[in-house]
Write a protein that holds these residues in place. Sequence first.
Motif, PDB file in Angstrom:
ATOM      1  N   PRO A  94     -19.587 -59.921   7.072  1.00  0.00           N
ATOM      2  CA  PRO A  94     -20.562 -58.980   6.501  1.00  0.00           C
ATOM      3  C   PRO A  94     -20.319 -58.695   5.018  1.00  0.00           C
ATOM      4  CG  PRO A  94     -19.777 -58.168   8.609  1.00  0.00           C
ATOM      5  CD  PRO A  94     -18.934 -59.360   8.262  1.00  0.00           C
ATOM      6  N   LEU A  95     -19.064 -58.640   4.606  1.00  0.00           N
ATOM      7  CA  LEU A  95     -18.769 -58.402   3.193  1.00  0.00           C
ATOM      8  C   LEU A  95     -19.200 -59.581   2.326  1.00  0.00           C
ATOM      9  CD1 LEU A  95     -15.253 -56.731   3.489  1.00  0.00           C
ATOM     10  CD2 LEU A  95     -17.427 -55.615   2.939  1.00  0.00           C
TER      11      LEU A  95
ATOM     12  N   ARG B 192     -28.155 -60.653   6.886  1.00  0.00           N
ATOM     13  CA  ARG B 192     -26.964 -59.883   7.272  1.00  0.00           C
ATOM     14  C   ARG B 192     -27.079 -59.355   8.704  1.00  0.00           C
ATOM     15  NH1 ARG B 192     -24.540 -54.798   6.552  1.00  0.00           N
ATOM     16  NH2 ARG B 192     -22.373 -54.991   5.949  1.00  0.00           N
TER      17      ARG B 192
ATOM     18  N   TRP C 114     -27.233 -49.327  -2.991  1.00  0.00           N
ATOM     19  CA  TRP C 114     -26.987 -50.760  -3.134  1.00  0.00           C
ATOM     20  C   TRP C 114     -28.027 -51.381  -4.066  1.00  0.00           C
ATOM     21  CZ3 TRP C 114     -28.116 -54.716   1.310  1.00  0.00           C
ATOM     22  CH2 TRP C 114     -27.664 -55.997   0.931  1.00  0.00           C
TER      23      TRP C 114
ATOM     24  N   TYR D 214     -35.576 -53.055   2.461  1.00  0.00           N
ATOM     25  CA  TYR D 214     -34.571 -53.629   3.359  1.00  0.00           C
ATOM     26  C   TYR D 214     -34.162 -52.611   4.424  1.00  0.00           C
ATOM     27  CZ  TYR D 214     -30.158 -55.074   5.304  1.00  0.00           C
ATOM     28  OH  TYR D 214     -29.155 -55.362   6.189  1.00  0.00           O
TER      29      TYR D 214
ATOM     30  N   CYS E 254     -27.356 -52.984  -7.891  1.00  0.00           N
ATOM     31  CA  CYS E 254     -27.825 -54.339  -8.228  1.00  0.00           C
ATOM     32  C   CYS E 254     -28.866 -54.278  -9.344  1.00  0.00           C
ATOM     33  CB  CYS E 254     -28.406 -55.026  -6.995  1.00  0.00           C
ATOM     34  SG  CYS E 254     -27.177 -55.458  -5.752  1.00  0.00           S
TER      35      CYS E 254
ATOM     36  N   SER F 114     -34.648 -53.559   8.250  1.00  0.00           N
ATOM     37  CA  SER F 114     -33.503 -53.681   9.157  1.00  0.00           C
ATOM     38  C   SER F 114     -33.580 -52.648  10.282  1.00  0.00           C
ATOM     39  CB  SER F 114     -32.176 -53.562   8.395  1.00  0.00           C
ATOM     40  OG  SER F 114     -32.041 -52.302   7.798  1.00  0.00           O
TER      41      SER F 114
ATOM     42  N   THR G 167     -22.982 -59.566   2.134  1.00  0.00           N
ATOM     43  CA  THR G 167     -23.439 -58.518   1.217  1.00  0.00           C
ATOM     44  C   THR G 167     -23.259 -58.967  -0.230  1.00  0.00           C
ATOM     45  OG1 THR G 167     -22.914 -56.793   2.831  1.00  0.00           O
ATOM     46  CG2 THR G 167     -23.114 -56.105   0.528  1.00  0.00           C
TER      47      THR G 167
ATOM     48  N   SER H 102     -26.287 -59.627  -2.836  1.00  0.00           N
ATOM     49  CA  SER H 102     -26.267 -58.907  -4.117  1.00  0.00           C
ATOM     50  C   SER H 102     -26.418 -59.859  -5.293  1.00  0.00           C
ATOM     51  CB  SER H 102     -24.964 -58.108  -4.260  1.00  0.00           C
ATOM     52  OG  SER H 102     -24.850 -57.145  -3.241  1.00  0.00           O
TER      53      SER H 102
ATOM     54  N   THR I 130     -27.799 -45.436   1.668  1.00  0.00           N
ATOM     55  CA  THR I 130     -26.874 -46.543   1.396  1.00  0.00           C
ATOM     56  C   THR I 130     -27.594 -47.701   0.728  1.00  0.00           C
ATOM     57  OG1 THR I 130     -25.492 -45.925   3.268  1.00  0.00           O
ATOM     58  CG2 THR I 130     -25.298 -48.196   2.481  1.00  0.00           C
ATOM     59  N   ASN I 131     -28.760 -48.049   1.234  1.00  0.00           N
ATOM     60  CA  ASN I 131     -29.479 -49.199   0.690  1.00  0.00           C
ATOM     61  C   ASN I 131     -30.148 -48.901  -0.641  1.00  0.00           C
ATOM     62  OD1 ASN I 131     -29.086 -51.459   2.636  1.00  0.00           O
ATOM     63  ND2 ASN I 131     -29.682 -49.827   4.029  1.00  0.00           N
TER      64      ASN I 131
ATOM     65  N   ALA J 222     -32.449 -60.370   2.636  1.00  0.00           N
ATOM     66  CA  ALA J 222     -31.273 -59.582   3.014  1.00  0.00           C
ATOM     67  C   ALA J 222     -31.137 -59.424   4.524  1.00  0.00           C
ATOM     68  CB  ALA J 222     -31.321 -58.215   2.343  1.00  0.00           C
TER      69      ALA J 222
END
Length: 144
Positions: free
Chosen positions: A52-53, A34, A125, A86, A129, A90, A56, A60, A121-122, A31
Amino acid sequence: MNALNPPSARPAGPLSRRLHWPMVIGLALFALIRPIFSIAGWSEVLGKPATPLILTAVISVVWIAVVGFSRVREPLLQLLATGICYAIASTLLAAVLSPVLEGELQGPITNPIALVMVCLTNVVWGGLCGVCAWGLQRRRGVRS
């Protein structure tokens, strides 16, 4: 294994033994494409916000496919851990590279609220997933 204590009824054990760490770490490192796209300037060249979208979405799909087509137990837990790993990776990447590239420490590590938001957020995410990977495993008849 006996009728009174089937495998699914046993205590799960420590988190460290319930996770498939090579998979978690490998997916978290994957990941990093990104932020690397952003750092290298490729996101601007290819177009924001589309790049970026798209990245992502690709990440995913890879996370869901790798975990969903594996026989790993607890796919939701695997991808929640991947999301956290991640977030850590990051944040560390930004902390290491920002002084080199920008001349000063920048990124979520400099702001506690931003750091919490990156982690949340992660985790969300990874959780989304994970639910998809769990559904894929169930559809395939894999018992977790």
